[in-house]
Design a protein around this motif. Structure first.
Motif, PDB file in Angstrom:
ATOM      1  N   ARG A 475       5.167   2.539  -5.755  1.00 47.58           N
ATOM      2  CA  ARG A 475       3.662   3.068  -5.961  1.00 47.58           C
ATOM      3  C   ARG A 475       3.898   4.305  -6.828  1.00 47.58           C
ATOM      4  NH1 ARG A 475      -0.479   2.279  -2.250  1.00 47.58           N
ATOM      5  NH2 ARG A 475       0.821   1.865  -0.636  1.00 47.58           N
ATOM      6  N   ALA A 481      -6.384   5.979  -9.419  1.00 49.86           N
ATOM      7  CA  ALA A 481      -6.553   6.230  -7.787  1.00 49.86           C
ATOM      8  C   ALA A 481      -8.004   5.660  -7.388  1.00 49.86           C
ATOM      9  CB  ALA A 481      -6.011   7.313  -7.155  1.00 49.86           C
ATOM     10  N   TRP A 495      -6.336  -0.105 -12.517  1.00 45.36           N
ATOM     11  CA  TRP A 495      -5.056  -0.063 -11.986  1.00 45.36           C
ATOM     12  C   TRP A 495      -4.484  -0.968 -11.029  1.00 45.36           C
ATOM     13  CZ3 TRP A 495      -5.326   0.398  -6.575  1.00 45.36           C
ATOM     14  CH2 TRP A 495      -6.307   0.862  -6.149  1.00 45.36           C
ATOM     15  N   GLN A 524      -5.059   4.515  -2.833  1.00 43.63           N
ATOM     16  CA  GLN A 524      -4.917   3.353  -3.621  1.00 43.63           C
ATOM     17  C   GLN A 524      -5.066   2.090  -2.746  1.00 43.63           C
ATOM     18  OE1 GLN A 524      -1.181   2.946  -6.026  1.00 43.63           O
ATOM     19  NE2 GLN A 524      -2.031   3.860  -7.897  1.00 43.63           N
TER      20      GLN A 524
END
Ligand SMILES: Cc1cc2nc3c(=O)[nH]c(=O)nc-3n(C[C@H](O)[C@H](O)[C@H](O)COP(=O)(O)OP(=O)(O)OC[C@H]3O[C@@H](n4cnc5c(N)ncnc54)[C@H](O)[C@@H]3O)c2cc1C
Ligand SMILES: *[C@@H]1O[C@H](CO)[C@@H](O)[C@H](O)[C@H]1NC(C)=O
Ligand SMILES: *[C@@H]1O[C@H](CO)[C@@H](O)[C@H](O)[C@H]1NC(C)=O
Length: 549
Positions: A475, A481, A495, A524
């Protein structure tokens, strides 16, 4: 006069205000009542599974699975409470009561998240810590096992080996990793070329959904069962147990480790390795660790190998495909599969096999930051040389970089079969780690994180593109995020597609179906995409859009 009144008012008001803020950081009474009510039906009281800051063991329970000192500081945001379920009804109660009280939840199994996302948040939150749900039951006749999420992979390996010398499981190297996070995010280890990821070897799962119901493979449906095998569990629910497929290993495997410095031709060997490792027999894993030399300047490359066979055959393969490494018979050690697990975990040779189930890391804890890459085309020699130079610079931090070859079984699985998309064309995966043991006023943290970001920048031309891939289990919050209030799919795609490529959309649609209100939100998490439902609805309602979700 007025001044005096104001002053008195302020004197009265300031402490009052302070009381208000501190009491708002307490876990709400409504939550405690709800939990007490729901848990009282079983034979333990809610209070005995809940730790709040004033409980003397709160800090030790919180810190127990935090191995990254970066997140073990007084400034790291702390949960309002930690719930440590003893059975599934406590998990169900926690989900229902958090939802009712509008409290955010963070789910933790082994706590190995590289960014601490299972136990840190800037918003008020509660940790659901599955550490005590860790039973393992192995059925070697059926080649399967039920493993609860709080078990570590070390415990799993240990109990498999206790039952059978010819069974194993393809998962990661570090024995204290939790089953819950690891399997739901993929799981890369020494058997990847023979059997794929941990997530590729799941047969069934028990998950507590947003309604607090326990679902199994059949009742959760094919979409959700697809999503939790590589898409990360915590966006969809709490996985309490996995049924996994045990795989075959021979009673004797062969291991070697050869360390090379620059002078011994390390860079030439790495360059050549890129063309060979992913094409070798799928019974053979041949990986590289590039690391700082402890107590000495510079870095070295360790070529490590696990072969599901004997020395003679391994030597023959290496002689044919990689004679440059100069593998000798005396470099090869034959052992059981479980002994090889200890070797790669970093235990000293001769260490008792029992150590692997002790939930203690063989290596001391430090501060670290990780990043990942996928390589589709061999990195040019000149670039490797420059890479080596950067890492061995006198000002470089302690590094630990792993090159993990794919190929073999990974080639046989399509990009969309599970959420984990990095498959066929990948030569190898890179894990970049920087480590440090001290941090005065956050200076080392700042310096080392900047350093690894620059190294990552430098690698841009040589790794996967459009988008540049990343490994979910490694991660990295630098990728992006969710905002606390902005969790739009289109924003998260930037992302999300790095971890999941085109599978990100399907994950978001499934999220929209099973948790449209985004209860299982975190920094996330997969955002819900309700486009699908809207379209369905639009068709049914002849464009009366206001009636649609
Ligand atoms: C020292 C170290 C070595 C590592 N080595 C490897 C390796 O060899 N191979 C590899 O592939 N990876 C490796 N990893 C990465 C590791 O696989 C991931 O960090 C993995 O997610 C850890 O799982 P966990 O349960 O320990 O983590 P946690 O921090 O508990 O959880 C990680 C994530 O999964 C979620 N989650 C956890 N449990 C559940 C659950 N029961 N239900 C739903 N969601 C859940 C969390 O909320 C969080 O988002 C390593 C990490 C470290 C720190
Ligand atoms: C936490 O403290 C409360 C109040 O002192 C106590 O009733 C409770 O049992 C404690 N919880 C745990 C898990 O020890
Ligand atoms: C509850 O009681 C039953 C029977 O006495 C026992 O088997 C079980 O383990 C208990 N559950 C917990 C969580 O203590």
């Amino acid at each position: 006069m007025l001044n005096k009144i104001l002053k008195t008012l302020l004197l009265i008001y300031i402490p009052f205000h302070l009381i208000l803020t501190s009491s708002s950081s307490l876990v709400p009474q409504s939550f405690i009542h709800c939990l007490a009510q729901k848990v009282s039906s079983s034979n333990v009281s809610a209070l005995s599974v809940m730790y709040v800051p004033k409980n003397s063991s709160y800090m030790s329970i919180l810190d127990y699975t935090i191995h990254n000192l970066r997140f073990l500081t007084p400034n790291t945001p702390k949960p309002l409470a930690i719930i440590t379920p003893l059975d599934y009804s406590h998990v169900q109660a926690t989900v229902k009561c958090c939802k009712k009280s509008g409290l955010q939840i963070r789910i933790r199994s082994g706590g190995h998240d590289y960014e601490g996302m299972s136990y840190i948040s800037e918003v008020p939150f509660v940790i659901l810590d599955l550490n005590k749900l860790r039973s393992i039951s192995i059925d070697t006749e059926d080649n399967s096992a039920w493993v609860e999420s709080g078990a570590t992979i070390g415990e799993l390996y240990y109990w498999i080996a206790q039952k059978s010398p010819i069974h194993g499981f393809p998962a990661g190297l570090c024995p204290t990793i939790g089953i819950g996070g690891h399997v739901s995010g993929g799981g890369v280890g020494n058997l990847i070329r023979t059997y794929g990821l941990a997530a590729d070897n799941v047969i069934d799962a028990h998950i507590v959904d947003v309604h607090g119901q326990i679902l199994d493979r059949k009742s959760m449906g094919t979409d959700l069962f697809w999503a939790i095998r590589g898409g990360g569990g915590a966006s969809f629910g709490v996985i309490v147990a996995w049924k996994i497929k045990l795989v075959r290993v021979p009673p004797i495997v062969t291991v070697f480790k050869l360390t090379k410095t620059m002078k011994e031709g390390a860079v030439d060997l790495i360059y050549k390795w890129q063309y060979v490792a992913h094409k070798l027999s799928e019974d053979l894993l041949f990986r590289i660790t590039i690391s700082s030399r402890i107590g000495m300047p510079g870095i070295e490359a360790t070529f490590g190998s696990l072969f599901l066979g004997r020395t003679n055959q391994l030597q023959k393969i290496m002689q044919e495909s990689f004679p440059e490494i100069g593998l000798r018979k005396e470099d090869c050690i034959e052992m059981s599969w479980i002994e090889s697990v200890l070797q790669f975990a970093g235990y000293q040779r001769g260490e008792s096999i029992d150590s692997i189930k002790n939930r203690i890391n063989p290596l001391p804890d430090g501060y670290f930051k990780g990043k990942s890459d996928l390589v589709h085309k061999a990195v040019p020699f000149e670039a490797l040389k420059e890479f080596w130079k950067r890492c061995s610079d006198a000002n470089a931090p302690i590094i630990h970089i792993e090159l993990h070859p794919y190929g073999g079984r990974m080639n046989e699985i399509s990009e969309s079969e599970t959420p984990y998309p990095h498959r066929k064309d990948v030569l190898y995966e890179i894990l970049y780690l920087v480590l440090w043991m001290k941090d005065k006023n956050g200076e080392s943290t700042q310096k080392n994180i900047n350093w690894i970001k620059e190294l990552y920048e430098f690698m841009t031309p040589y790794v996967s593109k459009g988008p540049r891939g990343a490994i979910w289990n490694i991660r990295d919050l630098d990728l992006g995020a969710n905002g606390a209030s902005d969790t739009s799919y289109s924003k998260a795609k930037a992302w999300g597609s790095r971890y999941f490529k085109n599978n990100f959309k399907r994950l978001a649609v499934i999220k929209g179906e099973v948790d449209p209100k985004n209860f299982f939100y975190y920094e996330q998490s997969i955002p819900p995409l309700v486009l699908h439902a809207k379209r369905k609805c639009r068709r049914a309602n002849f464009n009366f859009l206001d009636k649609c979700p």
